[in-house]
Structures are given as structure tokens and as C-alpha cells.
Design a protein around this motif. Structure first.
Motif, PDB file in Angstrom:
ATOM      1  N   ALA A 156       0.844  -1.186   0.000  1.00  0.00           N
ATOM      2  CA  ALA A 156       0.000   0.000   0.000  1.00  0.00           C
ATOM      3  C   ALA A 156       0.882   1.240   0.000  1.00  0.00           C
ATOM      4  CB  ALA A 156      -0.885  -0.004   1.224  1.00  0.00           C
ATOM      5  N   CYS A 157       0.357   2.288  -0.581  1.00  0.00           N
ATOM      6  CA  CYS A 157       1.132   3.528  -0.604  1.00  0.00           C
ATOM      7  C   CYS A 157       1.152   4.150   0.798  1.00  0.00           C
ATOM      8  CB  CYS A 157       0.574   4.494  -1.644  1.00  0.00           C
ATOM      9  SG  CYS A 157      -1.038   5.152  -1.240  1.00  0.00           S
ATOM     10  N   PRO A 158       2.159   4.916   1.124  1.00  0.00           N
ATOM     11  CA  PRO A 158       2.277   5.495   2.474  1.00  0.00           C
ATOM     12  C   PRO A 158       1.100   6.402   2.837  1.00  0.00           C
ATOM     13  CG  PRO A 158       4.328   5.772   1.248  1.00  0.00           C
ATOM     14  CD  PRO A 158       3.318   5.213   0.302  1.00  0.00           C
ATOM     15  N   GLU A 159       0.551   7.092   1.843  1.00  0.00           N
ATOM     16  CA  GLU A 159      -0.573   7.979   2.130  1.00  0.00           C
ATOM     17  C   GLU A 159      -1.802   7.204   2.589  1.00  0.00           C
ATOM     18  OE1 GLU A 159       1.137   8.083  -0.756  1.00  0.00           O
ATOM     19  OE2 GLU A 159       2.170  10.008  -0.644  1.00  0.00           O
ATOM     20  N   SER A 160      -2.058   6.061   1.951  1.00  0.00           N
ATOM     21  CA  SER A 160      -3.224   5.273   2.354  1.00  0.00           C
ATOM     22  C   SER A 160      -3.005   4.640   3.722  1.00  0.00           C
ATOM     23  CB  SER A 160      -3.562   4.214   1.306  1.00  0.00           C
ATOM     24  OG  SER A 160      -2.544   3.244   1.225  1.00  0.00           O
ATOM     25  N   GLU A 161      -1.785   4.235   4.029  1.00  0.00           N
ATOM     26  CA  GLU A 161      -1.486   3.696   5.363  1.00  0.00           C
ATOM     27  C   GLU A 161      -1.693   4.774   6.428  1.00  0.00           C
ATOM     28  OE1 GLU A 161      -0.648   0.633   6.550  1.00  0.00           O
ATOM     29  OE2 GLU A 161      -1.106  -0.110   4.548  1.00  0.00           O
ATOM     30  N   ALA A 162      -1.223   5.978   6.138  1.00  0.00           N
ATOM     31  CA  ALA A 162      -1.389   7.078   7.095  1.00  0.00           C
ATOM     32  C   ALA A 162      -2.861   7.412   7.274  1.00  0.00           C
ATOM     33  CB  ALA A 162      -0.611   8.305   6.625  1.00  0.00           C
ATOM     34  N   ALA A 163      -3.607   7.400   6.183  1.00  0.00           N
ATOM     35  CA  ALA A 163      -5.040   7.686   6.255  1.00  0.00           C
ATOM     36  C   ALA A 163      -5.769   6.609   7.047  1.00  0.00           C
ATOM     37  CB  ALA A 163      -5.623   7.811   4.856  1.00  0.00           C
ATOM     38  N   MET A 164      -5.371   5.358   6.855  1.00  0.00           N
ATOM     39  CA  MET A 164      -5.987   4.247   7.591  1.00  0.00           C
ATOM     40  C   MET A 164      -5.711   4.378   9.086  1.00  0.00           C
ATOM     41  SD  MET A 164      -7.737   1.458   7.484  1.00  0.00           S
ATOM     42  CE  MET A 164      -7.608   0.504   6.003  1.00  0.00           C
ATOM     43  N   LYS A 165      -4.482   4.675   9.451  1.00  0.00           N
ATOM     44  CA  LYS A 165      -4.135   4.851  10.865  1.00  0.00           C
ATOM     45  C   LYS A 165      -4.878   6.035  11.463  1.00  0.00           C
ATOM     46  CE  LYS A 165       0.391   2.667  10.596  1.00  0.00           C
ATOM     47  NZ  LYS A 165       1.833   2.844  10.663  1.00  0.00           N
ATOM     48  N   SER A 209      -7.762   7.229  10.493  1.00  0.00           N
ATOM     49  CA  SER A 209      -9.188   6.890  10.639  1.00  0.00           C
ATOM     50  C   SER A 209      -9.408   5.965  11.834  1.00  0.00           C
ATOM     51  CB  SER A 209      -9.725   6.268   9.355  1.00  0.00           C
ATOM     52  OG  SER A 209      -9.148   5.012   9.125  1.00  0.00           O
ATOM     53  N   GLU A 210      -8.496   5.030  12.063  1.00  0.00           N
ATOM     54  CA  GLU A 210      -8.608   4.153  13.230  1.00  0.00           C
ATOM     55  C   GLU A 210      -8.483   4.946  14.526  1.00  0.00           C
ATOM     56  OE1 GLU A 210      -5.570   1.257  12.566  1.00  0.00           O
ATOM     57  OE2 GLU A 210      -6.768   0.114  11.123  1.00  0.00           O
ATOM     58  N   ARG A 211      -7.533   5.887  14.544  1.00  0.00           N
ATOM     59  CA  ARG A 211      -7.356   6.733  15.725  1.00  0.00           C
ATOM     60  C   ARG A 211      -8.597   7.594  15.964  1.00  0.00           C
ATOM     61  NH1 ARG A 211      -2.460   7.956  14.491  1.00  0.00           N
ATOM     62  NH2 ARG A 211      -2.987   9.740  13.195  1.00  0.00           N
ATOM     63  N   SER A 212      -9.149   8.133  14.886  1.00  0.00           N
ATOM     64  CA  SER A 212     -10.355   8.952  14.987  1.00  0.00           C
ATOM     65  C   SER A 212     -11.529   8.135  15.513  1.00  0.00           C
ATOM     66  CB  SER A 212     -10.688   9.539  13.619  1.00  0.00           C
ATOM     67  OG  SER A 212     -11.868  10.284  13.670  1.00  0.00           O
ATOM     68  N   GLN A 266     -11.353   5.450  17.431  1.00  0.00           N
ATOM     69  CA  GLN A 266     -11.110   5.180  18.849  1.00  0.00           C
ATOM     70  C   GLN A 266     -11.437   6.400  19.705  1.00  0.00           C
ATOM     71  OE1 GLN A 266      -7.032   3.907  18.889  1.00  0.00           O
ATOM     72  NE2 GLN A 266      -7.516   1.822  18.241  1.00  0.00           N
ATOM     73  N   GLU A 267     -11.070   7.584  19.228  1.00  0.00           N
ATOM     74  CA  GLU A 267     -11.378   8.813  19.968  1.00  0.00           C
ATOM     75  C   GLU A 267     -12.879   9.036  20.033  1.00  0.00           C
ATOM     76  OE1 GLU A 267      -9.156  11.823  17.942  1.00  0.00           O
ATOM     77  OE2 GLU A 267      -7.235  11.151  18.750  1.00  0.00           O
ATOM     78  N   ALA A 268     -13.570   8.767  18.936  1.00  0.00           N
ATOM     79  CA  ALA A 268     -15.026   8.933  18.910  1.00  0.00           C
ATOM     80  C   ALA A 268     -15.700   7.962  19.867  1.00  0.00           C
ATOM     81  CB  ALA A 268     -15.549   8.737  17.494  1.00  0.00           C
ATOM     82  N   GLN A 269     -15.208   6.726  19.899  1.00  0.00           N
ATOM     83  CA  GLN A 269     -15.786   5.742  20.811  1.00  0.00           C
ATOM     84  C   GLN A 269     -15.536   6.140  22.260  1.00  0.00           C
ATOM     85  OE1 GLN A 269     -13.886   2.232  19.242  1.00  0.00           O
ATOM     86  NE2 GLN A 269     -15.657   1.689  17.989  1.00  0.00           N
ATOM     87  N   ALA A 270     -14.356   6.652  22.552  1.00  0.00           N
ATOM     88  CA  ALA A 270     -14.054   7.116  23.908  1.00  0.00           C
ATOM     89  C   ALA A 270     -14.937   8.307  24.255  1.00  0.00           C
ATOM     90  CB  ALA A 270     -12.583   7.489  24.026  1.00  0.00           C
ATOM     91  N   GLY A 271     -15.153   9.187  23.290  1.00  0.00           N
ATOM     92  CA  GLY A 271     -16.018  10.347  23.512  1.00  0.00           C
ATOM     93  C   GLY A 271     -17.452   9.933  23.763  1.00  0.00           C
ATOM     94  N   ALA A 272     -17.900   8.866  23.104  1.00  0.00           N
ATOM     95  CA  ALA A 272     -19.261   8.371  23.310  1.00  0.00           C
ATOM     96  C   ALA A 272     -19.434   7.871  24.744  1.00  0.00           C
ATOM     97  CB  ALA A 272     -19.587   7.267  22.309  1.00  0.00           C
ATOM     98  N   VAL A 273     -18.419   7.215  25.266  1.00  0.00           N
ATOM     99  CA  VAL A 273     -18.484   6.730  26.652  1.00  0.00           C
ATOM    100  C   VAL A 273     -18.566   7.919  27.606  1.00  0.00           C
ATOM    101  CG1 VAL A 273     -17.189   5.531  28.456  1.00  0.00           C
ATOM    102  CG2 VAL A 273     -17.316   4.565  26.163  1.00  0.00           C
ATOM    103  N   GLN A 274     -17.761   8.942  27.355  1.00  0.00           N
ATOM    104  CA  GLN A 274     -17.791  10.138  28.203  1.00  0.00           C
ATOM    105  C   GLN A 274     -19.134  10.837  28.095  1.00  0.00           C
ATOM    106  OE1 GLN A 274     -14.422  12.341  26.786  1.00  0.00           O
ATOM    107  NE2 GLN A 274     -12.975  11.265  28.100  1.00  0.00           N
ATOM    108  N   ALA A 275     -19.689  10.906  26.904  1.00  0.00           N
ATOM    109  CA  ALA A 275     -20.995  11.549  26.714  1.00  0.00           C
ATOM    110  C   ALA A 275     -22.081  10.788  27.459  1.00  0.00           C
ATOM    111  CB  ALA A 275     -21.329  11.647  25.227  1.00  0.00           C
TER     112      ALA A 275
END
Length: 75
Positions: free
Chosen positions: A10-19, A21-24, A26-35
Motif C-alpha cells: 500500500a502507498c504510504p498515504e493510504s497507510e497514514a489515512a488508515m491509521k 481513521s482508526e485513531r479517529s 477510537q477517539e469517537a468511541q471514547a467520547g461516546a463513553v464520556q458523553a
């Protein structure tokens, strides 16, 4: 036919985008728990305020009766 090789890397840009999106996600799921936690706390506080207001209304009612009887007895 032309001898084209198929790249599987895979190209580096798609790997960075995938990482990212995964981080985003995880943050959204953590935010849902806090909400959810904040919502539960807000509902608990709302119920406490409601119970407090009911108690105050009852107290005011009793106070009105007592003061009414005291003022009637002094006349």
C-alpha cells in the motif's frame, strides 16, 4: 501481453489515512463513553433537583398551614 507485476504494498498515504481513521474512531468511541457518563450524571442531578423541589413545596405548604394557624390563634 505486457509483463506488468502487481504491487501489493500500500502507498504510504493510504497507510497514514488508515491509521488516522482508526485513531479517529477510537477517539469517537471514547467520547461516546464520556458523553453517556455525562448524560447519566445530568439525569441523576435532574432527579435530585426534582426531589428537592417536591420537598421544598411540601415544606412551604406545611409552613403556610402552621403560620396560618398561629396567626388565627393570636387574634
Amino acid at each position: 501481453m505486457w509483463p506488468f507485476s502487481h504491487k501489493r504494498a500500500a502507498c504510504p498515504e493510504s497507510e497514514a489515512a488508515m491509521k488516522a481513521s482508526e485513531r479517529s474512531l477510537q477517539e469517537a468511541q471514547a467520547g461516546a463513553v464520556q458523553a453517556d457518563t455525562k448524560l447519566a450524571e445530568a439525569q441523576r442531578v435532574k432527579e435530585q433537583i426534582r426531589a428537592h423541589n417536591i420537598a421544598n413545596n411540601y415544606s412551604d405548604f406545611i409552613e403556610g398551614i402552621v403560620l396560618g394557624r398561629l396567626s388565627d390563634g393570636r387574634s
